[in-house]
Write a protein that holds these residues in place. Structure first.
Motif, PDB file in Angstrom:
ATOM      1  N   SER A  63       0.813  -1.221   0.000  1.00 22.21           N
ATOM      2  CA  SER A  63       0.000   0.000   0.000  1.00 22.21           C
ATOM      3  C   SER A  63       0.841   1.265   0.000  1.00 22.21           C
ATOM      4  CB  SER A  63      -0.922   0.006   1.215  1.00 22.21           C
ATOM      5  OG  SER A  63      -0.166  -0.003   2.410  1.00 22.21           O
ATOM      6  N   LEU A  64       2.144   1.133   0.274  1.00 24.73           N
ATOM      7  CA  LEU A  64       2.994   2.311   0.392  1.00 24.73           C
ATOM      8  C   LEU A  64       3.989   2.446  -0.758  1.00 24.73           C
ATOM      9  CD1 LEU A  64       3.728   2.104   4.209  1.00 24.73           C
ATOM     10  CD2 LEU A  64       1.999   3.487   3.047  1.00 24.73           C
ATOM     11  N   LYS A  65       4.029   1.452  -1.611  1.00 22.26           N
ATOM     12  CA  LYS A  65       4.951   1.521  -2.750  1.00 22.26           C
ATOM     13  C   LYS A  65       4.656   2.746  -3.585  1.00 22.26           C
ATOM     14  CE  LYS A  65       5.918  -3.388  -3.425  1.00 22.26           C
ATOM     15  NZ  LYS A  65       5.675  -4.561  -4.301  1.00 22.26           N
ATOM     16  N   GLY A  66       5.723   3.426  -3.982  1.00 22.94           N
ATOM     17  CA  GLY A  66       5.557   4.601  -4.828  1.00 22.94           C
ATOM     18  C   GLY A  66       5.541   5.896  -4.047  1.00 22.94           C
ATOM     19  N   ARG A  67       5.165   5.842  -2.781  1.00 26.43           N
ATOM     20  CA  ARG A  67       5.170   7.055  -1.956  1.00 26.43           C
ATOM     21  C   ARG A  67       6.319   7.073  -0.954  1.00 26.43           C
ATOM     22  NH1 ARG A  67       1.398   8.584   1.541  1.00 26.43           N
ATOM     23  NH2 ARG A  67       0.585   6.498   1.994  1.00 26.43           N
ATOM     24  N   PHE A  68       6.688   5.897  -0.466  1.00 27.53           N
ATOM     25  CA  PHE A  68       7.749   5.795   0.530  1.00 27.53           C
ATOM     26  C   PHE A  68       8.987   5.158  -0.090  1.00 27.53           C
ATOM     27  CE2 PHE A  68       5.142   5.722   4.739  1.00 27.53           C
ATOM     28  CZ  PHE A  68       4.406   6.801   4.298  1.00 27.53           C
ATOM     29  N   THR A  69      10.152   5.641   0.306  1.00 27.02           N
ATOM     30  CA  THR A  69      11.405   5.091  -0.181  1.00 27.02           C
ATOM     31  C   THR A  69      12.358   4.889   0.988  1.00 27.02           C
ATOM     32  OG1 THR A  69      11.148   6.256  -2.296  1.00 27.02           O
ATOM     33  CG2 THR A  69      13.339   5.395  -1.756  1.00 27.02           C
ATOM     34  N   ILE A  70      12.877   3.680   1.111  1.00 30.71           N
ATOM     35  CA  ILE A  70      13.865   3.382   2.147  1.00 30.71           C
ATOM     36  C   ILE A  70      15.244   3.375   1.516  1.00 30.71           C
ATOM     37  CG2 ILE A  70      13.685   0.866   1.874  1.00 30.71           C
ATOM     38  CD1 ILE A  70      14.075   0.658   4.927  1.00 30.71           C
ATOM     39  N   SER A  71      16.202   3.917   2.235  1.00 32.49           N
ATOM     40  CA  SER A  71      17.579   3.918   1.760  1.00 32.49           C
ATOM     41  C   SER A  71      18.493   3.868   2.971  1.00 32.49           C
ATOM     42  CB  SER A  71      17.855   5.154   0.910  1.00 32.49           C
ATOM     43  OG  SER A  71      17.688   6.323   1.677  1.00 32.49           O
ATOM     44  N   GLY A  72      19.757   3.639   2.701  1.00 31.43           N
ATOM     45  CA  GLY A  72      20.691   3.551   3.813  1.00 31.43           C
ATOM     46  C   GLY A  72      22.073   4.024   3.447  1.00 31.43           C
ATOM     47  N   ASP A  73      22.758   4.487   4.448  1.00 29.50           N
ATOM     48  CA  ASP A  73      24.159   4.869   4.303  1.00 29.50           C
ATOM     49  C   ASP A  73      24.940   3.956   5.238  1.00 29.50           C
ATOM     50  OD1 ASP A  73      26.687   5.997   4.448  1.00 29.50           O
ATOM     51  OD2 ASP A  73      25.918   8.035   4.178  1.00 29.50           O
ATOM     52  N   ASN A  74      25.528   2.926   4.656  1.00 31.69           N
ATOM     53  CA  ASN A  74      26.230   1.925   5.453  1.00 31.69           C
ATOM     54  C   ASN A  74      27.386   2.534   6.227  1.00 31.69           C
ATOM     55  OD1 ASN A  74      26.865  -0.533   6.511  1.00 31.69           O
ATOM     56  ND2 ASN A  74      27.191  -1.541   4.546  1.00 31.69           N
ATOM     57  N   ALA A  75      28.068   3.477   5.630  1.00 29.03           N
ATOM     58  CA  ALA A  75      29.219   4.093   6.281  1.00 29.03           C
ATOM     59  C   ALA A  75      28.804   4.864   7.534  1.00 29.03           C
ATOM     60  CB  ALA A  75      29.936   5.027   5.308  1.00 29.03           C
ATOM     61  N   LYS A  76      27.589   5.375   7.528  1.00 26.18           N
ATOM     62  CA  LYS A  76      27.087   6.135   8.662  1.00 26.18           C
ATOM     63  C   LYS A  76      26.180   5.298   9.566  1.00 26.18           C
ATOM     64  CE  LYS A  76      27.130  10.619   6.327  1.00 26.18           C
ATOM     65  NZ  LYS A  76      26.328  11.797   5.912  1.00 26.18           N
ATOM     66  N   ASN A  77      25.963   4.045   9.200  1.00 22.92           N
ATOM     67  CA  ASN A  77      25.037   3.211   9.970  1.00 22.92           C
ATOM     68  C   ASN A  77      23.684   3.897  10.137  1.00 22.92           C
ATOM     69  OD1 ASN A  77      26.569   0.942  10.277  1.00 22.92           O
ATOM     70  ND2 ASN A  77      27.117   1.331  12.409  1.00 22.92           N
ATOM     71  N   THR A  78      23.221   4.494   9.074  1.00 22.07           N
ATOM     72  CA  THR A  78      21.974   5.263   9.127  1.00 22.07           C
ATOM     73  C   THR A  78      21.030   4.801   8.026  1.00 22.07           C
ATOM     74  OG1 THR A  78      23.105   7.179  10.056  1.00 22.07           O
ATOM     75  CG2 THR A  78      20.949   7.563   9.067  1.00 22.07           C
ATOM     76  N   VAL A  79      19.786   4.642   8.396  1.00 23.78           N
ATOM     77  CA  VAL A  79      18.741   4.272   7.449  1.00 23.78           C
ATOM     78  C   VAL A  79      17.740   5.414   7.371  1.00 23.78           C
ATOM     79  CG1 VAL A  79      16.911   2.625   6.920  1.00 23.78           C
ATOM     80  CG2 VAL A  79      19.009   1.838   7.993  1.00 23.78           C
ATOM     81  N   TYR A  80      17.230   5.636   6.183  1.00 23.57           N
ATOM     82  CA  TYR A  80      16.301   6.736   5.963  1.00 23.57           C
ATOM     83  C   TYR A  80      14.970   6.205   5.419  1.00 23.57           C
ATOM     84  CZ  TYR A  80      20.769   9.181   6.005  1.00 23.57           C
ATOM     85  OH  TYR A  80      22.016   9.637   6.351  1.00 23.57           O
ATOM     86  N   LEU A  81      13.940   6.959   5.701  1.00 25.21           N
ATOM     87  CA  LEU A  81      12.641   6.675   5.102  1.00 25.21           C
ATOM     88  C   LEU A  81      12.105   7.989   4.556  1.00 25.21           C
ATOM     89  CD1 LEU A  81      10.437   4.506   4.587  1.00 25.21           C
ATOM     90  CD2 LEU A  81       9.283   5.401   6.634  1.00 25.21           C
ATOM     91  N   ARG A  82      12.080   8.091   3.259  1.00 25.67           N
ATOM     92  CA  ARG A  82      11.531   9.276   2.610  1.00 25.67           C
ATOM     93  C   ARG A  82      10.050   9.022   2.361  1.00 25.67           C
ATOM     94  NH1 ARG A  82      12.352  14.742   1.803  1.00 25.67           N
ATOM     95  NH2 ARG A  82      11.185  15.400  -0.055  1.00 25.67           N
ATOM     96  N   MET A  83       9.214   9.937   2.833  1.00 27.39           N
ATOM     97  CA  MET A  83       7.766   9.785   2.706  1.00 27.39           C
ATOM     98  C   MET A  83       7.217  10.979   1.928  1.00 27.39           C
ATOM     99  SD  MET A  83       6.907   8.482   6.564  1.00 27.39           S
ATOM    100  CE  MET A  83       7.360  10.041   7.313  1.00 27.39           C
ATOM    101  N   ASN A  84       6.622  10.689   0.797  1.00 23.64           N
ATOM    102  CA  ASN A  84       6.044  11.725  -0.058  1.00 23.64           C
ATOM    103  C   ASN A  84       4.522  11.614  -0.111  1.00 23.64           C
ATOM    104  OD1 ASN A  84       8.630  12.692  -0.790  1.00 23.64           O
ATOM    105  ND2 ASN A  84       8.759  11.218  -2.470  1.00 23.64           N
ATOM    106  N   SER A  85       3.895  12.680  -0.548  1.00 29.99           N
ATOM    107  CA  SER A  85       2.432  12.702  -0.713  1.00 29.99           C
ATOM    108  C   SER A  85       1.737  12.164   0.531  1.00 29.99           C
ATOM    109  CB  SER A  85       2.025  11.876  -1.946  1.00 29.99           C
ATOM    110  OG  SER A  85       2.660  12.364  -3.101  1.00 29.99           O
ATOM    111  N   LEU A  86       2.133  12.680   1.656  1.00 28.66           N
ATOM    112  CA  LEU A  86       1.620  12.161   2.921  1.00 28.66           C
ATOM    113  C   LEU A  86       0.128  12.405   3.066  1.00 28.66           C
ATOM    114  CD1 LEU A  86       4.631  13.084   5.160  1.00 28.66           C
ATOM    115  CD2 LEU A  86       3.656  10.799   4.932  1.00 28.66           C
ATOM    116  N   LYS A  87      -0.517  11.450   3.719  1.00 27.95           N
ATOM    117  CA  LYS A  87      -1.959  11.495   3.937  1.00 27.95           C
ATOM    118  C   LYS A  87      -2.242  11.460   5.440  1.00 27.95           C
ATOM    119  CE  LYS A  87      -2.500   8.605  -0.182  1.00 27.95           C
ATOM    120  NZ  LYS A  87      -3.040   7.329  -0.716  1.00 27.95           N
ATOM    121  N   PRO A  88      -3.384  11.944   5.848  1.00 28.50           N
ATOM    122  CA  PRO A  88      -3.708  11.875   7.290  1.00 28.50           C
ATOM    123  C   PRO A  88      -3.621  10.454   7.850  1.00 28.50           C
ATOM    124  CG  PRO A  88      -5.210  13.375   6.187  1.00 28.50           C
ATOM    125  CD  PRO A  88      -4.383  12.723   5.107  1.00 28.50           C
ATOM    126  N   GLU A  89      -3.928   9.467   7.041  1.00 31.98           N
ATOM    127  CA  GLU A  89      -3.856   8.082   7.512  1.00 31.98           C
ATOM    128  C   GLU A  89      -2.428   7.574   7.700  1.00 31.98           C
ATOM    129  OE1 GLU A  89      -5.612   9.247   4.915  1.00 31.98           O
ATOM    130  OE2 GLU A  89      -5.618   7.796   3.240  1.00 31.98           O
TER     131      GLU A  89
END
Length: 120
Positions: A63-89
């Motif tokens: 249900s979230l494909k296309g709006r949310f994107t997960i990525s990571g920076d291994n060197a920084k041990n950091t994971v990101y979640l980019r969320m676009n077109s956010l909805k109240p739900e």
């Protein structure tokens, strides 16, 4: 001691975007699977997305494909979640999680969560 610290949550209007970050420490996470989950008030926690650094694979809730994107920076041990077109739900507490290589299904470590509120 594994620590996962989320940041980047907040209040955003519907249609807006946010990027969540998860800083991991205490291990070398290059062979781990990192994931994002969320829990809305009165609802069960649900899977959002995951990334397997060793396999360079990403996984999403359908249900979230296309709006949310997960990525990571291994060197920084950091994971990101980019969320676009956010909805109240999408309003929920978002949790970062880490799964050890030996574990196929359950996530072993969890962060404290960061609140995301989407206003209509």
């Amino acid at each position: 001691q594994v620590q996962l610290v989320e940041s980047g949550g907040g209040l955003v209007q519907a249609g807006g975007s946010l990027r969540l970050s998860c800083a991991a420490s205490g291990r070398t996470f290059s062979s781990y699977t990192m994931g994002w989950f969320r829990q809305a008030p009165g609802k069960e926690r649900e899977f959002v997305a995951a990334i397997s650094w060793s396999e360079a694979n990403t996984y999403y809730a359908d249900s979230l494909k296309g709006r949310f994107t997960i990525s990571g920076d291994n060197a920084k041990n950091t994971v990101y979640l980019r969320m676009n077109s956010l909805k109240p739900e999408d309003t929920a507490v978002y949790y970062c999680a880490a799964r050890e290589p030996s574990n196929k299904y359950e996530f072993d470590y969890w962060g404290q969560g960061t609140q995301v509120t989407v206003s209509s």
